[in-house]
Design an enzyme around this catalytic site. Structure first.
Site, PDB file in Angstrom:
ATOM      1  CE  LYS A  39      31.100   8.714   7.000  1.00 26.32           C
ATOM      2  NZ  LYS A  39      30.378   9.904   7.360  1.00 26.32           N
ATOM      3  CD  GLN A  70      30.426  20.379   8.547  1.00 30.52           C
ATOM      4  OE1 GLN A  70      29.659  20.801   9.385  1.00 30.52           O
ATOM      5  NE2 GLN A  70      30.014  19.734   7.473  1.00 30.52           N
ATOM      6  NE  ARG A  73      27.583  11.840   9.234  1.00 27.06           N
ATOM      7  CZ  ARG A  73      28.667  11.879   9.998  1.00 27.06           C
ATOM      8  NH1 ARG A  73      29.028  12.977  10.645  1.00 27.06           N
ATOM      9  NH2 ARG A  73      29.423  10.801  10.117  1.00 27.06           N
ATOM     10  N   GLY A 113      34.498  19.756  15.438  1.00 26.44           N
ATOM     11  CA  GLY A 113      35.735  19.533  14.691  1.00 26.44           C
ATOM     12  C   GLY A 113      36.529  18.328  15.152  1.00 26.44           C
ATOM     13  CG  ASP A 160      36.835  13.659  13.213  1.00 24.49           C
ATOM     14  OD1 ASP A 160      37.987  14.033  13.525  1.00 24.49           O
ATOM     15  OD2 ASP A 160      36.456  13.523  12.046  1.00 24.49           O
ATOM     16  CE  LYS A 183      41.141  15.632  13.222  1.00 29.33           C
ATOM     17  NZ  LYS A 183      40.036  15.525  12.241  1.00 29.33           N
TER      18      LYS A 183
END
Lengths: 319, 319
Positions: B68, B140, B112, B223, B225, B229
């Site tokens: 992905k 999101q 997902r 948020g 990832d 962050k």
């Protein structure tokens, strides 16, 4: 929506392109630190045995970035399928959007790999190639030989393989391309008669031993791309005058250099990077008797360069 | 040739599928060690700022493996483009061949991710949700709220954002989905009034501070990832009774848990894995006053499960 191109469209677009030049430029940019190439992504499978590599990166400030997926499932030919497959994806560096899908089925990986062999031979092969040795009989064995044409006039070839039918098939194929092919199942015979050798097998044990190598020989080893594969006795890297890595970072973790570092036959100071060799602009060997090794593990910058070139060539065509 | 499906085909195929169940099963298989998930591949860009993730893996012995690619370019909306994009690729574990290309433009990643938030709330949210807090106003933010419907009856929502027009847009969108939305630019107001909070921003500085968190609150932080962050003050992870990672390995290198480990607010023994929580088959909190945190960095097994399910549903349809 993203543009999707098939293998036949890709082959047509590739024909007029000077991919060797694009890939040379890619290697030199890489060695100058102008390229972002994260570590290779890897999925390994046991049953059936196979491996999938994800190679990806970009030239800083360019239009695109490229993600390439290539797999090798070495038992596929037993069920009538090619062992390698894959695709290349071209994205925008400005938006992240997927621009183009190249459904090349592994073809562009085969080409950029053969081109890297050609470049290695261009800068490292002896001036007087007496006989070319090809180790292995698969797709890369064919393509590496074919891609040597622009860099040597030698047409004498010895090919080594374990299967006589495969050797005979190779002979008949490549004689159709203007080479004179002798076949052997004895790797020593090949090594002691050839001074430009390309190894193309997925072997996990050395096929070529150090004692057999003639002075003045150049060997390009391109079969080993994961840590457990090895085609050359590590003592060859110890005795070699010149050891070239397509990527120093990558060759510390996979390929012949990795194995020779592990065994202590060389240290990290010995290998130099292909981009630095190309940047000299001339033959890198200084004397006729030097032994040189090019360890090609396959670097994402090759994929970036070939995918970008093909993508730009296809941009004007209908899907 | 590989099958290629567009976003609208993918959306149609997804509708009847029970993706929550597939992803729960994926997380439990992952925590049992039945899944191969190599480290996330990552490309970062500075100008404009963006990141691309490659997540890939497979369930041992299954039919397929999945790669992905998802990117977030957060300035895209300024030029009228969605910030996220991407695609999913489904390959055969037996031959390495590319079976299906899902040109989902990031949609399946969004789904997902929202489903993982739903699963976290299912097992960790307080029984009596008084008010839902949504931090952020992007895709999101919308989807996490929408996907909470099956796991809580609460329709009272406070949404936080920096831009009042974006807050008003969120309010009007989500009131159309049956929620009562209050807007605020004060994250303290949200935190002190909500006991089920989902944070959905690409913030690099904590948005929610530890002093503000009410007893009995569950926070899903999805948020963050990448390593730089961070949405939650790391002291929240210190005071929390339960800290859940979608992947322990991954959360040691990115997300809220990574930041709290770096600052020394928690140690590696504190987080437990979402698959282990799901495997208990029931609400994981023991008392009404416990504070729980779910740190969702996004695991390839989610992509494997959703891509495989969609691919199988599409297999019977014309391209």
């Amino acid at each position: 929506m993203s543009k999707v191109f098939s293998l036949s469209q890709i082959k047509n677009a590739l024909k007029p392109l000077d991919i060797s030049c694009a890939i040379e430029n890619g290697f030199t940019a890489y060695s100058r630190g102008e390229v972002v190439v994260p570590p290779v992504g890897e999925l390994l499978f046991d049953d059936p045995p196979g491996d999938t590599h994800i190679k990806y990166g970009y030239i800083k400030g360019a239009e695109h970035y490229v993600i390439k997926i290539a797999s090798g499932f070495y038992k596929n030919p037993l069920v009538g399928l090619p062992s390698s497959s894959g695709l290349m994806l071209v994205f925008s560096q400005k938006t992240g959007a997927l621009d183009t899908i190249l459904l090349d089925e592994g073809f562009l990986t085969d080409v950029r790999t053969a081109v890297a062999g050609q470049i290695a031979a261009k800068y490292l092969a002896p001036d007087n190639v007496e006989c070319i040795g090809i180790v292995g009989t698969g797709i890369q064995a064919h393509m590496q030989l074919e891609y040597l044409k622009p860099v040597t006039d030698c047409k004498q070839v010895i090919v080594w393989g374990r299967s006589t039918p495969n050797l005979q098939m190779f002979k008949s194929d490549m004689e159709g391309h203007g080479f004179e092919i002798a076949i052997t199942t004895d790797a020593k015979e090949l090594t002691s008669n050839c001074n430009l050798i390309v190894t193309t097998t997925p072997s996990e044990k050395p096929v070529i031993m150090a004692d057999w190598v003639k002075p003045g020989t150049h060997i390009t080893a391109m079969g080993s791309d994961i840590s457990k594969k090895q085609e050359l006795d590590s003592k060859i890297l110890a005795l070699a005058d010149i050891v070239v890595a397509d990527s120093l970072v990558q060759c510390r973790e996979r390929g012949e250099i990795y194995r020779a570092l592990q065994s202590g036959d060389i240290n990290e100071a010995k290998p130099i990077e292909l981009g630095a060799v190309i940047a000299t602009g001339e033959k890198f060997r200084q004397t006729a008797n030097q032994v040189s090794i090019a360890d090609l593990t396959g670097v994402a910058i090759q994929d970036v360069q070939i995918a970008t070139a093909v993508c730009e060539a296809l941009a004007g065509l209908p899907e």
